[in-house]
Design a protein around this motif. Structure first.
Motif, mmCIF file in Angstrom:
data_model
loop_
_atom_site.group_PDB
_atom_site.id
_atom_site.type_symbol
_atom_site.label_atom_id
_atom_site.label_comp_id
_atom_site.label_asym_id
_atom_site.label_seq_id
_atom_site.Cartn_x
_atom_site.Cartn_y
_atom_site.Cartn_z
ATOM 1 N N LEU A 191 0.825 -1.202 0.000
ATOM 2 C CA LEU A 191 0.000 0.000 0.000
ATOM 3 C C LEU A 191 0.866 1.261 0.000
ATOM 4 O O LEU A 191 0.586 2.220 -0.740
ATOM 5 C CB LEU A 191 -0.936 0.003 1.206
ATOM 6 C CG LEU A 191 -1.851 1.220 1.358
ATOM 7 C CD1 LEU A 191 -2.742 1.377 0.133
ATOM 8 C CD2 LEU A 191 -2.688 1.112 2.626
ATOM 9 N N ARG A 192 1.918 1.278 0.817
ATOM 10 C CA ARG A 192 2.803 2.444 0.861
ATOM 11 C C ARG A 192 3.437 2.703 -0.499
ATOM 12 O O ARG A 192 3.545 3.852 -0.934
ATOM 13 C CB ARG A 192 3.905 2.242 1.913
ATOM 14 C CG ARG A 192 3.425 2.335 3.335
ATOM 15 C CD ARG A 192 4.579 2.586 4.291
ATOM 16 N NE ARG A 192 5.618 1.564 4.213
ATOM 17 C CZ ARG A 192 5.631 0.453 4.946
ATOM 18 N NH1 ARG A 192 4.642 0.205 5.788
ATOM 19 N NH2 ARG A 192 6.624 -0.402 4.835
ATOM 20 N N MET A 193 3.835 1.649 -1.171
ATOM 21 C CA MET A 193 4.458 1.818 -2.482
ATOM 22 C C MET A 193 3.419 2.226 -3.526
ATOM 23 O O MET A 193 3.672 3.078 -4.381
ATOM 24 C CB MET A 193 5.166 0.527 -2.897
ATOM 25 C CG MET A 193 6.239 0.081 -1.917
ATOM 26 S SD MET A 193 7.206 -1.349 -2.447
ATOM 27 C CE MET A 193 8.442 -0.541 -3.482
ATOM 28 N N ALA A 194 2.233 1.642 -3.444
ATOM 29 C CA ALA A 194 1.184 1.932 -4.430
ATOM 30 C C ALA A 194 0.744 3.387 -4.371
ATOM 31 O O ALA A 194 0.390 3.980 -5.395
ATOM 32 C CB ALA A 194 -0.010 1.006 -4.187
ATOM 33 N N ARG A 195 0.767 3.981 -3.190
ATOM 34 C CA ARG A 195 0.343 5.381 -3.049
ATOM 35 C C ARG A 195 1.251 6.346 -3.800
ATOM 36 O O ARG A 195 0.879 7.497 -4.027
ATOM 37 C CB ARG A 195 0.281 5.749 -1.571
ATOM 38 C CG ARG A 195 -0.940 5.167 -0.855
ATOM 39 C CD ARG A 195 -0.861 5.396 0.639
ATOM 40 N NE ARG A 195 -2.089 4.970 1.311
ATOM 41 C CZ ARG A 195 -2.200 4.796 2.626
ATOM 42 N NH1 ARG A 195 -1.137 5.012 3.408
ATOM 43 N NH2 ARG A 195 -3.338 4.405 3.163
ATOM 44 N N ASN A 196 2.432 5.902 -4.173
ATOM 45 C CA ASN A 196 3.372 6.742 -4.904
ATOM 46 C C ASN A 196 3.401 6.416 -6.394
ATOM 47 O O ASN A 196 4.330 6.840 -7.098
ATOM 48 C CB ASN A 196 4.777 6.581 -4.316
ATOM 49 C CG ASN A 196 4.894 7.206 -2.945
ATOM 50 O OD1 ASN A 196 4.908 8.424 -2.810
ATOM 51 N ND2 ASN A 196 4.971 6.378 -1.912
ATOM 52 N N ILE A 197 2.403 5.671 -6.864
ATOM 53 C CA ILE A 197 2.330 5.304 -8.280
ATOM 54 C C ILE A 197 0.951 5.697 -8.803
ATOM 55 O O ILE A 197 -0.066 5.193 -8.317
ATOM 56 C CB ILE A 197 2.537 3.793 -8.480
ATOM 57 C CG1 ILE A 197 3.883 3.354 -7.874
ATOM 58 C CG2 ILE A 197 2.489 3.433 -9.963
ATOM 59 C CD1 ILE A 197 4.068 1.852 -7.839
ATOM 60 N N PRO A 198 0.863 6.598 -9.772
ATOM 61 C CA PRO A 198 -0.443 7.003 -10.314
ATOM 62 C C PRO A 198 -1.237 5.809 -10.836
ATOM 63 O O PRO A 198 -0.711 4.983 -11.592
ATOM 64 C CB PRO A 198 -0.071 7.957 -11.451
ATOM 65 C CG PRO A 198 1.285 8.476 -11.098
ATOM 66 C CD PRO A 198 1.983 7.339 -10.407
ATOM 67 N N GLY A 199 -2.486 5.717 -10.394
ATOM 68 C CA GLY A 199 -3.369 4.659 -10.879
ATOM 69 C C GLY A 199 -3.203 3.322 -10.206
ATOM 70 O O GLY A 199 -3.879 2.356 -10.581
ATOM 71 N N ALA A 200 -2.342 3.232 -9.199
ATOM 72 C CA ALA A 200 -2.095 1.932 -8.571
ATOM 73 C C ALA A 200 -3.122 1.582 -7.511
ATOM 74 O O ALA A 200 -3.221 0.423 -7.104
ATOM 75 C CB ALA A 200 -0.697 1.911 -7.959
ATOM 76 N N THR A 201 -3.879 2.567 -7.027
ATOM 77 C CA THR A 201 -4.910 2.299 -6.028
ATOM 78 C C THR A 201 -6.261 2.791 -6.548
ATOM 79 O O THR A 201 -6.327 3.595 -7.475
ATOM 80 C CB THR A 201 -4.596 3.005 -4.689
ATOM 81 O OG1 THR A 201 -4.643 4.427 -4.886
ATOM 82 C CG2 THR A 201 -3.215 2.617 -4.188
ATOM 83 N N ASP A 202 -7.319 2.305 -5.917
ATOM 84 C CA ASP A 202 -8.662 2.722 -6.330
ATOM 85 C C ASP A 202 -9.227 3.810 -5.419
ATOM 86 O O ASP A 202 -10.418 4.122 -5.478
ATOM 87 C CB ASP A 202 -9.606 1.517 -6.358
ATOM 88 C CG ASP A 202 -9.688 0.799 -5.014
ATOM 89 O OD1 ASP A 202 -9.119 1.317 -4.022
ATOM 90 O OD2 ASP A 202 -10.318 -0.279 -4.952
ATOM 91 N N GLY A 203 -8.396 4.367 -4.540
ATOM 92 C CA GLY A 203 -8.839 5.446 -3.671
ATOM 93 C C GLY A 203 -9.434 4.997 -2.363
ATOM 94 O O GLY A 203 -9.735 5.830 -1.504
ATOM 95 N N THR A 204 -9.600 3.692 -2.155
ATOM 96 C CA THR A 204 -10.150 3.194 -0.897
ATOM 97 C C THR A 204 -9.019 2.990 0.108
ATOM 98 O O THR A 204 -7.842 3.070 -0.219
ATOM 99 C CB THR A 204 -10.894 1.869 -1.105
ATOM 100 O OG1 THR A 204 -9.949 0.866 -1.522
ATOM 101 C CG2 THR A 204 -11.957 2.026 -2.181
#
Length: 264
Positions: A191-204
């Motif tokens: 999750l920490r890494m995904a937050r620094n990649i555009p489009g990697a999370t769905d905002g939840t």
């Protein structure tokens, strides 16, 4: 035989409960030792039921800090800072290392190499900057090609994306084959890494989808990788031409380094 089976079954139940307790406490080292003891007890139970002589096993070997760092870097596949290596070791391998333990590790590796060159199968060494000096706080493996151990202007971002893909794939693989991460640390790291990649999370607020993280990281990686590959190839060519064996692994001495050494 009945009494022995009863004793083993009670011991197996106790060990299973102890493993669960250690995992809830996020004590990966204790959990790893208990799981090894549990497997040994289960094999002894199987042998007793089948009438075979149980095999005496050696106690689980303690994995050194050096081996844990090697394990983490192999998973990541790119130069990484100590805190990321520690997080990966902690999340996927039940590691026991802390960032402070890595402070002098590279210097110890360099001393070992200089005293007995290539005496070890691998060395934990420095990433090299465009000045061919050691990059501050970036560890690599000596077994990687030189192009992978040098860092250009775009390399920090390229390496972060490469590491994110590796973490996402390992997370997905463990879910797929039923092993699963020992606890929530793997999901928090992703999750920490995904937050620094555009489009990697769905905002939840929930854990990200590893496949989504992989796709998003690969999409951005395609933007940078060609330029970064060219930069690294040029740096690697310079390093190969200008540096000796030790400097290719641990970096060339800078002016400030020489001054410090002369002052001793």
């Amino acid at each position: 035989m009945s009494d022995r089976l009863d004793d083993l079954e009670r011991r197996i139940d106790e060990l299973r409960a102890a493993v669960r307790k250690a995992m809830r406490a996020r004590d990966g080292a204790t959990a790893r030792v208990l799981r090894a003891e549990l497997r040994s007890a289960e094999r002894a139970w199987d042998a007793l039921v089948c009438g075979a002589e149980p095999v005496k096993e050696e106690p689980p070997r303690l994995v050194t800090v050096r081996e844990q760092v090697h394990q983490g870097l192999r998973l990541l596949g790119a130069p990484a800072q100590p805190r990321l290596i520690v997080a990966v070791s902690d999340a996927f391998f039940g590691g026991t290392i802390r960032s402070g333990q890595l402070t002098s590790l590279r210097r110890d590796e360099e001393r070992s190499f200089r005293s007995s060159p290539y005496g070890r199968p691998y060395y934990l060494c420095a990433a090299l900057t465009d000045r061919l000096s050691p990059a501050r706080g970036l560890l690599t493996l000596s077994t990687w090609p030189l192009e992978r151990r040098v860092v250009g202007p775009l390399s920090p971002r390229v390496d972060f994306l490469t590491c994110a893909i590796a973490v996402a794939r390992e997370h997905a693989a463990r879910e797929r084959d039923g092993r699963g991460p020992l606890d929530e640390r793997a999901s928090r790291l992703l999750l920490r890494m995904a937050r620094n990649i555009p489009g990697a999370t769905d905002g939840t607020l929930g854990p990200p989808d590893p496949e989504r993280v992989t796709r998003a990281a690969q999409a951005e990686l395609r933007v940078h990788v060609d330029r970064d590959t060219r930069d690294r190839a040029e740096l690697a060519e310079r390093a190969a031409a200008q540096l000796g064996d030790a400097a290719r692994l641990f970096g060339a001495a800078t002016l400030s380094t020489i001054k410090k050494e002369n002052a001793k």
